[in-house]
Design a protein around this motif. Structure first.
Motif, short mmCIF file in Angstrom:
data_model
loop_
_atom_site.label_atom_id
_atom_site.label_comp_id
_atom_site.label_asym_id
_atom_site.label_seq_id
_atom_site.Cartn_x
_atom_site.Cartn_y
_atom_site.Cartn_z
N LEU A 173 0.83 -1.21 0.00
CA LEU A 173 0.00 0.00 0.00
C LEU A 173 0.86 1.26 0.00
O LEU A 173 0.51 2.26 -0.63
CB LEU A 173 -0.97 -0.02 1.19
CG LEU A 173 -2.03 -1.12 1.13
CD1 LEU A 173 -2.93 -1.09 2.36
CD2 LEU A 173 -2.88 -1.02 -0.15
N LYS A 185 0.28 0.09 -4.59
CA LYS A 185 -0.12 -1.06 -5.43
C LYS A 185 -1.60 -1.33 -5.27
O LYS A 185 -2.17 -1.12 -4.20
CB LYS A 185 0.64 -2.31 -4.97
CG LYS A 185 2.00 -2.48 -5.56
CD LYS A 185 2.48 -3.90 -5.35
CE LYS A 185 3.94 -4.01 -5.71
NZ LYS A 185 4.62 -5.10 -5.04
N VAL A 232 -4.10 -4.17 -4.80
CA VAL A 232 -4.00 -5.56 -4.38
C VAL A 232 -5.29 -6.28 -4.78
O VAL A 232 -6.38 -5.91 -4.34
CB VAL A 232 -3.75 -5.67 -2.86
CG1 VAL A 232 -3.54 -7.12 -2.46
CG2 VAL A 232 -2.53 -4.84 -2.48
N GLY A 249 -8.39 -8.82 -5.34
CA GLY A 249 -9.23 -9.51 -4.35
C GLY A 249 -9.82 -8.55 -3.33
O GLY A 249 -10.56 -8.98 -2.44
N PHE A 250 -9.48 -7.27 -3.46
CA PHE A 250 -10.04 -6.26 -2.54
C PHE A 250 -10.74 -5.18 -3.35
O PHE A 250 -10.28 -4.82 -4.44
CB PHE A 250 -8.93 -5.62 -1.70
CG PHE A 250 -8.33 -6.57 -0.70
CD1 PHE A 250 -8.90 -6.69 0.56
CD2 PHE A 250 -7.24 -7.35 -1.03
CE1 PHE A 250 -8.37 -7.58 1.48
CE2 PHE A 250 -6.71 -8.24 -0.12
CZ PHE A 250 -7.27 -8.36 1.14
N GLY A 251 -11.79 -4.65 -2.76
CA GLY A 251 -12.49 -3.54 -3.40
C GLY A 251 -13.57 -4.03 -4.35
O GLY A 251 -13.54 -5.18 -4.81
N LYS A 258 -6.99 1.18 4.68
CA LYS A 258 -7.83 1.87 3.69
C LYS A 258 -9.32 1.58 3.83
O LYS A 258 -10.12 2.04 3.01
CB LYS A 258 -7.38 1.48 2.27
CG LYS A 258 -5.90 1.84 1.99
CD LYS A 258 -5.56 1.81 0.53
CE LYS A 258 -6.11 3.01 -0.20
NZ LYS A 258 -5.42 3.36 -1.42
N ASN A 269 -13.34 -8.89 -1.77
CA ASN A 269 -14.46 -9.30 -2.62
C ASN A 269 -14.47 -10.83 -2.73
O ASN A 269 -13.57 -11.50 -2.20
CB ASN A 269 -14.40 -8.61 -3.99
CG ASN A 269 -13.08 -8.86 -4.70
OD1 ASN A 269 -12.68 -10.01 -4.86
ND2 ASN A 269 -12.40 -7.80 -5.11
#
Ligand code: COA
Length: 379
Positions: A259, A263, A265, A267-269, A314, A319
């Protein structure tokens, strides 16, 4: 068009109505034809959910039995399809194999140009039945293994794992796999489904729409994320001898560095869910059952470490791809097969939307705001 608001990525744009599924980001809920996906994942087979998505209702015993028969009879690769797959290099991405297979199946289909509701349902069901054989055979051939023929005495999830590994999977593994197929089946106007609807809106055929959808799903900002998650775990290093606590500490440090370097990453968001993906708790429970089954608590450490660190830094939540990637890895699938499994599951959602689009069609054709040079002329 100076006063026209451009919604980059169509973010927040409501493009049409749909009765297939409802995503409510505020309440973290996802309904397939009105049913919460968690309830479906708990109580239904992949076959029942497929019928629900296509027809709008859960099937009666007779309807389910008729579909079970059709699905089991249409699982095997035809010799022509197998030949086409064999022509493709084993180095190409398995999503390219899926995309090619969907196109070939369409080209060879006797109902290819028949876009009636009956023909579309039939084509959707056959595609759902055969795509696992494409995916499993492709994984096997990449590892120098022979095709495993489907078995008609197994249900969809059991047979999928049978064709992938040539042995019957433990009931707990079949169950986790079934859950993943149901959770991946449908998710309203995501990029690949919207692609399928755009193609259908030109009055093109079902296989063309699915072929385009597979292309859209391949990208790492969409389906490809479940593979990317596992690459992150590999980059971190999976150390079997490590305790969950040690793994978690390392994962947190890795995430903090990633972070700090700004970057993304995988699988998130999520574009829609900003407070967490409705499907994650159910998939996460399935992953945790697999971690116990395979006794791999160090993976739990990596999983928790990355998620906690991302949340603290963050407030971005995992997800569905985040728990799904390691689940498939534990089952023994190779990483490039993860997104093709997603294809097999999403065929139901895509084709339900294709049929819905066709039933009430309007050509999808947005406008653009020109940003090139002013008019000029050849001298
Ligand atoms: N890792 C790190 N930061 C992330 C992030 C991630 N996975 N997802 C979002 N962010 C950050 C962005 O950097 C941005 O920060 P900034 O405002 O400081 O620039 C902010 O969160 C908003 O992100 P943005 O990409 O604009 O949101 P979006 O709604 O357009 O994107 C995704 C949604 C899914 C494309 C995005 O979250 C992403 O790329 N995730 C990784 C890929 C993935 O897992 N896809 C599967 C989706 S089911």
């Amino acid at each position: 068009m100076a006063d026209t608001e451009i919604r980059k990525g169509l973010a927040g744009v409501v493009a049409d109505t749909t009765a297939v599924s409802k995503v409510n980001a505020e309440t973290n809920s996802l309904l397939y034809r009105g049913y919460p996906v968690q309830e479906l994942a708990e109580k239904c087979s992949a076959e029942e959910v497929a019928l629900l998505l296509w027809t709008g209702e859960l099937p009666s015993e007779e309807e389910l039995e008729a579909f079970r028969t059709l699905e089991r009879e249409n699982r095997a690769l035809t010799p022509e399809l197998k030949r086409v797959i064999d022509e493709l290099p084993t180095t190409c991405h398995p999503m390219d194999v899926c995309r090619t297979a969907a196109s070939v199946i369409g080209a060879q289909h006797p109902l290819a140009e028949d876009n009636s509701p009956e023909a579309e349902l039939r084509k959707a069901q056959e595609l759902f039945a055969v795509m696992p054989a494409v995916v499993c055979y492709d994984q096997r051939r990449r590892h120098g293994q022979e095709l495993v023929e489907p078995r008609e005495d197994l249900d969809y999830a059991q047979n999928f794992l049978w064709m992938a590994f040539g042995e019957e999977a433990a009931p707990e593994v079949v169950d986790a796999f079934r859950v993943s197929i149901i959770l991946y089946a449908e998710h309203s106007f995501n990029a690949s489904t919207f692609t399928a609807r755009v193609i259908t809106s030109t009055l093109s055929d079902l296989h063309s729409a699915v072929t385009g959808a597979i292309g859209a799903l391949k990208g790492p900002l969409h389906g490809g994320a479940n593979e990317a998650v596992m690459h992150t775990f590999e980059e971190l290093g999976i150390r079997k001898e490590e305790t969950a606590e040690e793994a978690e500490k390392r994962a947190k440090e890795w995430m903090d560095r990633a972070l700090a370097e700004k970057k993304k990453v995988m699988g998130f968001g999520h574009r829609v869910y900003k407070h967490g993906d409705s499907r994650v708790p159910t998939m996460q429970e399935a992953l945790f059952r697999m971690l116990d089954h395979y006794d791999r608590q160090e993976i739990l450490g990596l999983y928790n470490g990355l998620a906690k660190s991302m949340d603290e830094a963050k407030s971005i939540k995992p997800n569905l791809d985040y728990p799904a990637g390691p689940t498939y890895w534990l089952m023994g699938f190779d990483i490039p097969t993860f997104t093709p499994i997603f294809v097999c599951a999403r065929i139901t959602g895509w084709t339900a939307h294709i049929m819905e689009q066709r039933a009430n069609n309007s050509l999808i054709r947005p406008l653009s705001d020109y940003s090139g040079p002013d008019e000029r002329h050849l001298s």
